[in-house]
Design a protein around this motif. Structure first.
Motif: not given
Length: 272
Positions: A91-115
């Motif tokens: 489950f720790f490995r699954l948690m790492i995978f999920s956090r990476l995907l969620q982090g990419l979504c948040l980074v995309g949100l920040i970049l799009w908000m700046r745009r």
């Protein structure tokens, strides 16, 4: 930045959340605060708490799902902690995978908000900018919800089939969710909304109790503990509903099941 992150974190705590303040934050109407500038500070301010919570959540979720999948009506603490320890690394490995995907979504949100911020400088209608901003937030929330659903079923598959390949189980959980997107999303939002509505009602009731005397302080404490209990049991109900749905709709698979302890003891007694 630290002071600003602390103030934002306090506003977003479950028992102190101010929806009007949150709406004004997204709309950029609060002087000194903006969702683009406070997101990074907020993430840094909550990093330590998030790591501790994620590790504890990963540990307890393994025990909870293992007990629910076993479908044994007699709860034993030993089985819970055995499942928590057995599935923690998976489950720790699954948690790492999920956090990476969620982090990419948040980074995309920040970049799009700046745009969008750059678009606002040349936009002729402020309402159009606000609609784009809220549409972006809604899309990101739906995407994060979908990621959460996928990894919920990945955990269920891991325990149900005693799987060890987390990338493979993530992909199979993704296909399971996609093929049943209407049913899985309906179940997710239905159970989630009911549980959050009960929790929010109790939190609101706690906030309405004026703590001016010992009796009122005790009443507020009791309501707060009931709210925490509802939140805990809602999580169990959430997993139980998803497990039941998965077992009713998933196609049967050949899996490497763990040997049943009771049958293994019987076989050993027969050999002796």
């Amino acid at each position: 930045d630290t002071t600003r992150a602390t103030a934002v974190a306090e506003r977003m705590m479950a028992d102190q959340i101010d929806l009007l303040w949150l709406i004004d934050l997204v709309n950029g109407r609060i002087s000194g605060y903006a969702i683009e500038s406070t997101t990074v500070s907020l993430l840094l301010g909550l990093l330590v708490t998030g790591v501790i919570y994620s590790l504890l959540h990963t540990l307890l979720t393994g025990g909870m799902i293992s007990v629910l999948v076993a479908n044994d009506r007699h709860f034993r603490m030993w089985d819970f902690w055995a499942g928590a320890g057995l599935y923690f690394w998976r489950f720790f490995r699954l948690m790492i995978f999920s956090r990476l995907l969620q982090g990419l979504c948040l980074v995309g949100l920040i970049l799009w908000m700046r745009r969008l911020g750059q678009f606002d400088e040349v936009a002729t209608a402020y309402t159009q900018f606000i609609r784009h901003k809220w549409a972006t937030v809604v899309v990101v929330i739906l995407l994060l919800t979908f990621i959460s659903m996928v990894f919920d079923y990945a955990r269920i598959r891991t325990v149900s089939h005693n799987a060890t390949g987390m990338i493979r189980e993530t992909w199979r959980a993704f296909t399971f969710t996609i093929h049943r997107i209407f049913s899985t999303s309906t179940l997710y939002f239905l159970v989630g909304v009911i549980g959050l509505a009960l929790f929010a009602a109790l939190v609101w009731s706690r906030g309405q109790i004026g703590q001016t005397g010992m009796g009122r302080v005790l009443a507020a404490f009791v309501v707060g503990q009931i709210a925490l209990g509802v939140r805990f049991w809602h999580r169990i109900w959430f997993h139980a509903a998803q497990i039941e749905f998965y077992h009713r709709t998933a196609e049967p698979e050949v899996s490497a099941e763990l040997p049943d302890r009771k049958s293994s003891r019987l076989n050993s007694s027969h050999r002796t």
